[in-house]
Design a protein around this motif. Structure first.
Motif, PDB file in Angstrom:
ATOM      1  N   HIS A  74     -14.286 -60.612  23.484  1.00  0.00           N
ATOM      2  CA  HIS A  74     -15.555 -59.913  23.275  1.00  0.00           C
ATOM      3  C   HIS A  74     -15.277 -58.420  23.173  1.00  0.00           C
ATOM      4  N   ILE A  75     -15.541 -57.860  22.020  1.00  0.00           N
ATOM      5  CA  ILE A  75     -15.324 -56.420  21.844  1.00  0.00           C
ATOM      6  C   ILE A  75     -16.593 -55.691  22.251  1.00  0.00           C
ATOM      7  N   ASN A  76     -16.495 -54.863  23.247  1.00  0.00           N
ATOM      8  CA  ASN A  76     -17.647 -54.109  23.724  1.00  0.00           C
ATOM      9  C   ASN A  76     -17.588 -52.698  23.139  1.00  0.00           C
ATOM     10  N   PRO A  77     -18.489 -52.392  22.200  1.00  0.00           N
ATOM     11  CA  PRO A  77     -18.428 -51.067  21.554  1.00  0.00           C
ATOM     12  C   PRO A  77     -18.759 -49.937  22.517  1.00  0.00           C
ATOM     13  N   ASN A  78     -19.369 -50.268  23.663  1.00  0.00           N
ATOM     14  CA  ASN A  78     -19.765 -49.237  24.622  1.00  0.00           C
ATOM     15  C   ASN A  78     -18.744 -49.038  25.737  1.00  0.00           C
ATOM     16  N   ALA A  79     -17.606 -49.751  25.660  1.00  0.00           N
ATOM     17  CA  ALA A  79     -16.605 -49.661  26.728  1.00  0.00           C
ATOM     18  C   ALA A  79     -16.003 -48.261  26.800  1.00  0.00           C
ATOM     19  N   THR A  80     -15.764 -47.808  28.037  1.00  0.00           N
ATOM     20  CA  THR A  80     -15.165 -46.485  28.255  1.00  0.00           C
ATOM     21  C   THR A  80     -14.116 -46.606  29.364  1.00  0.00           C
ATOM     22  N   ASP A  81     -13.488 -45.482  29.695  1.00  0.00           N
ATOM     23  CA  ASP A  81     -12.577 -45.456  30.833  1.00  0.00           C
ATOM     24  C   ASP A  81     -13.089 -44.497  31.906  1.00  0.00           C
ATOM     25  N   LYS A  82     -14.423 -44.300  31.936  1.00  0.00           N
ATOM     26  CA  LYS A  82     -15.017 -43.340  32.860  1.00  0.00           C
ATOM     27  C   LYS A  82     -14.784 -43.694  34.324  1.00  0.00           C
ATOM     28  N   LEU A  83     -14.625 -44.979  34.616  1.00  0.00           N
ATOM     29  CA  LEU A  83     -14.469 -45.413  36.007  1.00  0.00           C
ATOM     30  C   LEU A  83     -13.014 -45.715  36.341  1.00  0.00           C
ATOM     31  N   SER A  84     -12.109 -45.311  35.479  1.00  0.00           N
ATOM     32  CA  SER A  84     -10.691 -45.600  35.709  1.00  0.00           C
ATOM     33  C   SER A  84     -10.236 -45.077  37.065  1.00  0.00           C
ATOM     34  N   GLY A  85      -9.522 -45.929  37.794  1.00  0.00           N
ATOM     35  CA  GLY A  85      -8.999 -45.554  39.106  1.00  0.00           C
ATOM     36  C   GLY A  85      -9.989 -45.706  40.239  1.00  0.00           C
ATOM     37  N   LYS A  86     -11.207 -46.128  39.937  1.00  0.00           N
ATOM     38  CA  LYS A  86     -12.236 -46.289  40.966  1.00  0.00           C
ATOM     39  C   LYS A  86     -12.439 -47.759  41.309  1.00  0.00           C
ATOM     40  N   THR A  87     -12.609 -48.019  42.596  1.00  0.00           N
ATOM     41  CA  THR A  87     -12.855 -49.392  43.059  1.00  0.00           C
ATOM     42  C   THR A  87     -14.280 -49.494  43.588  1.00  0.00           C
TER      43      THR A  87
ATOM     44  N   ASP B 297     -29.375 -47.693  39.692  1.00  0.00           N
ATOM     45  CA  ASP B 297     -29.728 -46.524  38.857  1.00  0.00           C
ATOM     46  C   ASP B 297     -28.644 -45.453  38.953  1.00  0.00           C
ATOM     47  N   ASP B 298     -28.158 -45.242  40.190  1.00  0.00           N
ATOM     48  CA  ASP B 298     -27.055 -44.284  40.368  1.00  0.00           C
ATOM     49  C   ASP B 298     -25.838 -44.718  39.554  1.00  0.00           C
ATOM     50  N   PHE B 299     -25.596 -46.030  39.546  1.00  0.00           N
ATOM     51  CA  PHE B 299     -24.450 -46.544  38.799  1.00  0.00           C
ATOM     52  C   PHE B 299     -24.632 -46.290  37.306  1.00  0.00           C
ATOM     53  N   MET B 300     -25.856 -46.519  36.797  1.00  0.00           N
ATOM     54  CA  MET B 300     -26.122 -46.262  35.377  1.00  0.00           C
ATOM     55  C   MET B 300     -25.893 -44.785  35.044  1.00  0.00           C
ATOM     56  N   ASN B 301     -26.321 -43.901  35.941  1.00  0.00           N
ATOM     57  CA  ASN B 301     -26.109 -42.468  35.708  1.00  0.00           C
ATOM     58  C   ASN B 301     -24.617 -42.136  35.686  1.00  0.00           C
ATOM     59  N   LEU B 302     -23.842 -42.849  36.554  1.00  0.00           N
ATOM     60  CA  LEU B 302     -22.405 -42.622  36.650  1.00  0.00           C
ATOM     61  C   LEU B 302     -21.710 -42.916  35.319  1.00  0.00           C
ATOM     62  N   ILE B 303     -22.080 -44.053  34.699  1.00  0.00           N
ATOM     63  CA  ILE B 303     -21.396 -44.427  33.458  1.00  0.00           C
ATOM     64  C   ILE B 303     -22.006 -43.751  32.223  1.00  0.00           C
ATOM     65  N   ASN B 304     -23.216 -43.155  32.403  1.00  0.00           N
ATOM     66  CA  ASN B 304     -23.838 -42.468  31.268  1.00  0.00           C
ATOM     67  C   ASN B 304     -23.569 -40.972  31.275  1.00  0.00           C
ATOM     68  N   GLU B 305     -22.889 -40.495  32.322  1.00  0.00           N
ATOM     69  CA  GLU B 305     -22.589 -39.065  32.392  1.00  0.00           C
ATOM     70  C   GLU B 305     -21.787 -38.625  31.176  1.00  0.00           C
ATOM     71  N   GLY B 306     -22.169 -37.529  30.621  1.00  0.00           N
ATOM     72  CA  GLY B 306     -21.417 -36.982  29.481  1.00  0.00           C
ATOM     73  C   GLY B 306     -21.723 -37.686  28.194  1.00  0.00           C
TER      74      GLY B 306
END
Length: 667
Positions: free
Chosen positions: A583-596, A658-667
């Motif tokens: 499944h190719i996700n066109p919205n995939a990013t690496d914004k959360l890289s290194g975070k657990t 909502d906080d999580f959505m803001n986290l991945i939508n930053e920038g």
């Protein structure tokens, strides 16, 4: 840039982080950051081999093969301890000491007696030089390469230390790691290990140190020996060793007299069950090294130390019969059927006899009165026979020669303890067991179909393998016992829905020996489809990350069997997923890289699975439990109070969806 200094600096950083995590249990960086630093070190060491160091933290992953373990003489003999089983025996021991030393005030160091494998490790100039098993006390096996993979053992010391000395410790396997290892074995149809102690001991003699590195072994230090040690007592030695970087259990206590020793024993006789590892007693040592030197040794033991053994709860009962169980891989397990008896808070009716060798060793016979105790406080085991109560004219137990279910002659491979029924495709318990594994929660998770129903379907001739499940109809199922219309419909619907289960779980479900959940994921990710996997050669498979020869050969054997190939082809024709759907996700990013992230509670805008997928799609990692390595907890309604409490204590940010959505939508 000074390459040598850079390499050394990274090594020191990694050693510090290893110590913080595995000894102090207070990590200061994430796993992701640690792995990046380790990768950086490995790259530099590969590029500049002239700066190789056998004690580099990069060497902890193992990979060295030891075909034959060299026998090495101990520079300082490893004595055994005298045992005591009562406080009266301890008082007699003190009297013997006072006969030698006179009426002097005595201090004692009290330490828990860890149930593992003893090891002697030599350090020279602050670096780990050699590790040797106890052996016969005079000499043991050199297991240095395996010991270096245990992360609580320092490869390089810190502080001021003698040029050369030995440490003595116990290699243990904590309960949590032992249970995880056994669960993995059960999932691939293998017999679980019998107890943590034997498993820890056996791990030290594995030929591939990379396999040892995978096992969650630990090392608890209990003694130091050498010339000109910078301390004058056992307790001071333990404290100093802790400062040098060793893992020294904090339970050790200094007692000013025997009364305080008894208090220590009484406390831990109750609270030992709260410990994360096995302990079977207390070791009491005269604290002063000066007094130890004066007391010396007997032919076998130090006069200045003694072990007080906790009493295992033990009962006697009658052995009524021995039955034999057949597992889904064909392994035969003899079971002792006992006259019911209360033991450690539960009623015990059965106990495993493990194998033919164990029965012969105990000379156990039907009708015997046997002594039963909880092995490792968990599994009931027969430890002995009360020969004084043996009925007359009993005959030694003869181990069965044929399968109790299908009457096939049993086989026993050289080097293996268990007998097997080779009738893989005709022995009912093996067939039923494989289908039960196929439908299980971590495999195909077929709703409406349980283990008893599988047996019912097989016994009524409706299924002979798991492919037959896909041809079942409601009309076929309805006449069966306890099957109503709705139940039959749910079963057929559950089988139909299983066609959506992803390839890696299907691969686990088909029951290739040694292929558990983790291995199935690796193989699925590497080969992408069952067709590619079935065409792989033995060498192709071995080259896959973490796939050893045993697993590789098992995969080859599975696909070489014609019946397996027919079943797989039938499953494919029914629409079961035998390839990875990308499944190719066109919205995939690496914004959360290194975070657990840990996800807890009920959410409005996401399902939990969608939330976890969003984390992974954006480069993050989903953790199963909260720890110091967790970066965020995404909390919905009804978050568990224990998780909330732990996150609060560890100061881990708790965010909403909502906080999580803001986290991945930053920038």
């Amino acid at each position: 840039m000074d390459i040598q200094n850079t390499i050394q600096k990274i090594r020191e950083e990694l050693n510090l982080h290893n110590h913080n995590y595995y000894v102090l249990d207070t990590p200061t960086i994430s796993d992701f950051e640690f792995d990046l630093k380790l990768k950086q070190l490995q790259d530099l060491e590969n590029k500049y081999p002239e700066y190789f160091d056998e004690n580099s933290p990069s060497q902890r992953v193992g990979g060295t093969i030891t075909k034959n373990f060299q026998t090495v003489a101990h520079e300082h003999r490893m004595y055994s301890l005298d045992n005591s089983y009562s406080k009266e025996e301890l008082m007699d021991w003190e009297k013997r000491i006072q006969k030698v030393l006179g009426d002097v005030p005595l201090e004692y160091t009290c330490e828990l007696k860890y149930d593992g494998a003893s090891i002697s490790i030599t350090y020279e100039n602050g670096k780990l030089k050699r590790a040797v098993t106890r052996g016969d006390g005079f000499q043991g096996d050199d297991v240095t390469n395996n010991i270096k993979t245990i992360k609580s053992i320092p490869l390089k010391l810190k502080g001021n230390f003698p040029d050369k000395f030995d440490v003595r410790g116990e290699i243990i396997l904590p309960f949590a790691g032992f249970e995880k290892m056994n669960q993995d074995l059960i999932e691939i149809g293998e017999l679980p290990y019998s107890n943590p102690r034997n498993t820890a001991s056996g791990s030290l003699k594995l030929q591939d140190s990379a396999e040892v590195a995978k096992r969650p072994l630990d090392c608890l230090l209990y003694f130091l020996i050498g010339n000109n040690l910078p301390f004058k007592s056992q307790f001071e030695g333990l404290e100093t060793a802790r400062n040098w970087g060793f893992k020294v259990p904090k339970e050790a206590k200094l007692a000013n007299n025997l009364a305080e020793v008894f208090e220590f024993i009484d406390y831990w006789d109750i609270h030992r069950h709260d410990l994360p590892y096995e302990t079977d007693g207390v070791v009491v040592k005269v604290n002063s090294f000066h007094f130890q030197d004066e007391l010396g040794f007997t032919a076998k033991s130090p006069r200045w130390a003694i072990a007080y053994k906790f009493k295992s709860e033990q009962v006697s009962t009658r052995l009524n019969s021995i039955s034999y169980q057949v597992g889904r891989t064909g392994s035969i397990t003899p079971v002792a059927n006992l006259e019911p008896v209360q033991l450690a808070g539960t009623i015990v009716k059965r106990a495993s006899l493990h194998n033919a060798d164990q029965i012969e060793k105990l000379d156990i016979r039907v009708g015997d009165t046997v002594f039963v105790e909880k092995g490792g406080e968990i599994i009931p085991k027969i430890i002995a026979v009360d020969l004084s109560k043996r009925p007359e004219n009993t005959e030694p137990t003869k181990y069965i020669t044929h399968c109790p279910e299908c009457n096939t002659a049993l086989v026993r491979t050289e080097g293996e303890a268990n007998h097997y029924c080779p009738n893989f495709y005709g022995c009912p318990p093996q067939i039923i067991g494989r289908i039960q594994h196929y439908i299980s929660r971590k495999a195909m998770d077929i709703e409406g179909l349980g283990g008893e129903t599988v047996a019912l379907l097989f016994n009524n001739g409706l299924v002979h393998n798991y492919a037959d499940l896909y041809e079942l109809t409601v009309d076929q199922i309805l006449p069966l016992e306890r099957m109503a219309q709705k139940s039959a419909e749910n079963l057929v619907k559950g089988v139909e829905n299983s066609k959506n289960i992803p390839f890696e779980r299907v691969l686990f479900a088909i029951g290739i020996r040694y292929v558990g959940e983790t291995v199935a994921k690796k193989l699925a990710k590497h080969y992408k489809s069952i067709d590619a996997l079935r065409q792989a050669t033995l060498m192709d498979l071995i080259l896959v990350d973490e796939i050893g020869e045993r697993i590789a050969q098992s995969v080859i054997d599975f696909f070489e069997n014609q019946e397996n190939r027919i079943i797989i082809d039938r499953l494919k024709s029914f629409g079961v997923q035998f390839e990875i759907v990308e499944h190719i996700n066109p919205n995939a990013t690496d914004k959360l890289s290194g975070k657990t992230f840990v996800v807890s509670g009920v959410f409005e805008k996401f399902s939990r699975d969608d939330l976890k997928k969003a984390i992974e799609d954006n480069g993050g990692k989903v953790g199963s439990s909260i720890s110091a390595k967790t970066d965020y907890v995404v909390a919905g309604d009804n978050m568990g109070p224990a998780k909330l409490d732990k996150a609060t204590k560890l100061n881990i940010p708790i965010i909403s969806e909502d906080d999580f959505m803001n986290l991945i939508n930053e920038g």
